[in-house]
Design an enzyme around this catalytic site. Structure first.
Site, PDB file in Angstrom:
ATOM      1  N   TRP A 101       0.838  -1.207   0.000  1.00  0.00           N
ATOM      2  CA  TRP A 101       0.000   0.000   0.000  1.00  0.00           C
ATOM      3  C   TRP A 101       0.865   1.246   0.000  1.00  0.00           C
ATOM      4  O   TRP A 101       0.560   2.236  -0.666  1.00  0.00           O
ATOM      5  CB  TRP A 101      -0.970  -0.002   1.183  1.00  0.00           C
ATOM      6  CG  TRP A 101      -1.960  -1.121   1.100  1.00  0.00           C
ATOM      7  CD1 TRP A 101      -2.134  -2.140   2.001  1.00  0.00           C
ATOM      8  CD2 TRP A 101      -2.930  -1.356   0.053  1.00  0.00           C
ATOM      9  NE1 TRP A 101      -3.123  -2.980   1.567  1.00  0.00           N
ATOM     10  CE2 TRP A 101      -3.630  -2.528   0.388  1.00  0.00           C
ATOM     11  CE3 TRP A 101      -3.249  -0.693  -1.124  1.00  0.00           C
ATOM     12  CZ2 TRP A 101      -4.650  -3.056  -0.418  1.00  0.00           C
ATOM     13  CZ3 TRP A 101      -4.251  -1.206  -1.939  1.00  0.00           C
ATOM     14  CH2 TRP A 101      -4.933  -2.372  -1.572  1.00  0.00           C
ATOM     15  N   ASP A 171      -1.398   6.595   6.399  1.00  0.00           N
ATOM     16  CA  ASP A 171      -2.507   5.721   6.036  1.00  0.00           C
ATOM     17  C   ASP A 171      -2.698   4.771   7.218  1.00  0.00           C
ATOM     18  O   ASP A 171      -1.819   3.963   7.524  1.00  0.00           O
ATOM     19  CB  ASP A 171      -2.122   4.942   4.764  1.00  0.00           C
ATOM     20  CG  ASP A 171      -3.150   3.883   4.378  1.00  0.00           C
ATOM     21  OD1 ASP A 171      -4.141   3.689   5.105  1.00  0.00           O
ATOM     22  OD2 ASP A 171      -2.951   3.234   3.318  1.00  0.00           O
ATOM     23  N   LYS A 195     -11.832  -1.739   6.897  1.00  0.00           N
ATOM     24  CA  LYS A 195     -10.986  -2.653   7.646  1.00  0.00           C
ATOM     25  C   LYS A 195     -11.443  -2.738   9.100  1.00  0.00           C
ATOM     26  O   LYS A 195     -11.669  -3.804   9.620  1.00  0.00           O
ATOM     27  CB  LYS A 195      -9.520  -2.209   7.584  1.00  0.00           C
ATOM     28  CG  LYS A 195      -8.993  -1.977   6.173  1.00  0.00           C
ATOM     29  CD  LYS A 195      -8.750  -3.274   5.420  1.00  0.00           C
ATOM     30  CE  LYS A 195      -8.685  -3.102   3.912  1.00  0.00           C
ATOM     31  NZ  LYS A 195      -7.562  -2.342   3.407  1.00  0.00           N
TER      32      LYS A 195
HETATM   33  C1  LIG Z   1      -7.070  -1.895   2.113  1.00  0.00           C
HETATM   34  C2  LIG Z   1      -6.028  -0.861   2.206  1.00  0.00           C
HETATM   35  C3  LIG Z   1      -5.907   0.149   1.237  1.00  0.00           C
HETATM   36  C4  LIG Z   1      -6.775   0.210   0.005  1.00  0.00           C
HETATM   37  O1  LIG Z   1      -8.044   0.544   0.349  1.00  0.00           O
HETATM   38  P1  LIG Z   1      -9.186   0.835  -0.766  1.00  0.00           P
HETATM   39  O2  LIG Z   1     -10.269   1.429   0.059  1.00  0.00           O
HETATM   40  O3  LIG Z   1      -9.526  -0.485  -1.357  1.00  0.00           O
HETATM   41  O4  LIG Z   1      -8.629   1.774  -1.744  1.00  0.00           O
HETATM   42  C5  LIG Z   1      -4.945   1.100   1.423  1.00  0.00           C
HETATM   43  N1  LIG Z   1      -4.133   1.093   2.495  1.00  0.00           N
HETATM   44  C6  LIG Z   1      -4.221   0.137   3.440  1.00  0.00           C
HETATM   45  C7  LIG Z   1      -3.309   0.173   4.616  1.00  0.00           C
HETATM   46  C8  LIG Z   1      -5.171  -0.865   3.328  1.00  0.00           C
HETATM   47  O5  LIG Z   1      -5.254  -1.813   4.280  1.00  0.00           O
END
Ligand SMILES: *Cc1c(COP(=O)(O)O)cnc(C)c1O
Length: 363
Positions: A101, A171, A195
């Site tokens: 990511w 993030d 998540k």
């Molecule tokens: C799942 C995830 C993403 C991507 O998320 P989307 O909503 O599918 O774009 C980005 N960063 C992390 C840390 C993730 O776990």
């Protein structure tokens, strides 16, 4: 068929209480005679849902007044572009690459300016967090970027990088609301909610006010400017209304659990049950450097692919869903987010012990 123990990395398990409440309100939300899905986002009833969600989130995370909370769409992946488009004034940013990511965010930033990979753990399949105490931070960097919890590899920053005074952007998709955070250490904290908070389709951005400006990169679409959404209180256009409503319910559930300090304690307790077993098992082992282990995503392997596949299959038959590791790393991964009860982890470990006993001859 009853509910399973769902160890999915995302979309993931939600508190049963929240799902039941939403079900009860499905046809008639609070005397409105309609579902939240059917109501105008400009109605008084919806404004209350949105305001309450923001208020509860601010309380939970202790968000200072000089930070805005935005409820946006486009997933975490859209932030990979919005961040450079809005923050790259000097067109320079430093990225710490601790997994897929972070790498994707870095690659996206390269489209807009000079993104520097200042540290990486790619050399050991992202199984650790690099030492970030003295990185070659660029003098003119607009920000330093991290992915705080690496969903796929199961690592987590236990100390934030030394950004040498530069704005930190994080993030936190897979560790959002899993423990207390000091928001003042960040310029931007963001995460997709699927998540650890709610249904897919909502991304929450907590951003310091001085970073919200008109001065975005040329050509930045209106919808991709933080200012557009900040000025409109997340109602510039139709927001992901139902998703925000569920997030709001999860915030209330978290408050009832005792808030983020209580969640951290519980999450540590749950993770310990699984990691302790992995450390003593002769069949299974964790794949991450111990001091960098995530409380949320726990990857593990037997070391033999056929045995991994057999485990995932038998676990599924026993009611433990989504234990297969990410397609890029193989093995297994148990995601044990806020809403996974301790009992789910205990039962998983009991099942793993039984599996180990039955498959000892394969060692
Ligand atoms: C799942 C995830 C993403 C991507 O998320 P989307 O909503 O599918 O774009 C980005 N960063 C992390 C840390 C993730 O776990």
């Amino acid at each position: 068929m009853g509910r399973v123990y769902n160890f999915s990395a995302g979309p993931a398990v939600l508190p049963e209480e929240v799902l039941k409440e939403a079900a009860a309100e499905m046809l008639d939300y609070n005397g409105t005679g309609m579902s939240v899905m059917e109501m105008s986002h400009r109605s008084k009833a919806y404004q209350e849902i949105l305001d309450t969600a923001e208020k509860d989130l601010r309380e939970l995370v202790n968000i200072p007044d000089n930070y805005k909370v935005l409820f946006l769409q486009g997933g975490a992946s859209q932030q990979f572009a919005m961040i450079p488009m809005n923050l790259m004034k000097n067109k320079v940013a430093d990225y710490i690459i601790t997994g897929q990511w972070a790498k994707k965010a870095y690659q996206e930033a390269c489209i807009y300016g000079k993104a520097n990979p200042v540290a990486s753990s790619a050399d050991e399949t992202f199984s650790y967090i690099p030492d970030c105490s003295d990185l070659p931070i660029s003098e003119d960097a607009d920000y330093v970027y991290i992915c705080e919890n690496n969903t796929i590899y199961g690592t987590k920053f236990k100390t934030l990088p030394n950004t040498k005074g530069k704005t930190l952007v994080a993030d936190v998709s897979s560790c959002f609301l899993s423990e207390p955070v000091d928001v003042t250490k960040y310029g931007v904290i963001y995460g997709g909610v699927q998540k650890n908070i709610g249904p897919a389709g909502v991304v929450i951005v907590i951003i310091r006010e001085d970073l919200i400006t008109e001065d975005t990169l040329p050509g930045t679409p209106t919808m991709l400017k933080y200012k557009t959404h900040a000025d409109a209180g997340s109602l510039y256009n139709t927001p992901p209304a139902y998703g925000i409503y569920i997030c709001g319910k999860v915030f209330q559930w978290l408050k009832k659990q005792g808030g983020l300090a209580a969640m951290k304690e519980r999450n540590e307790e749950k993770a310990k049950i699984l990691y302790d077993f992995l450390d003593e098992s002769e069949l299974f082992r964790g794949t991450v450097r111990k001091e960098d282990r995530s409380l949320m995503n726990v990857p593990f392997v037997t070391g033999r692919e056929e045995l991994d596949a057999k485990f995932v299959k038998e676990a599924k038959a026993a009611g433990f869903e989504n234990l297969k590791g990410h397609r890029t790393v193989g093995g297994m991964r148990a995601s044990i987010y806020n809403a996974m009860p301790k009992e789910g982890v205990e039962k998983l470990v009991a099942f793993m012990k039984k599996f180990e006993e039955e498959n000892k001859e394969n060692l």
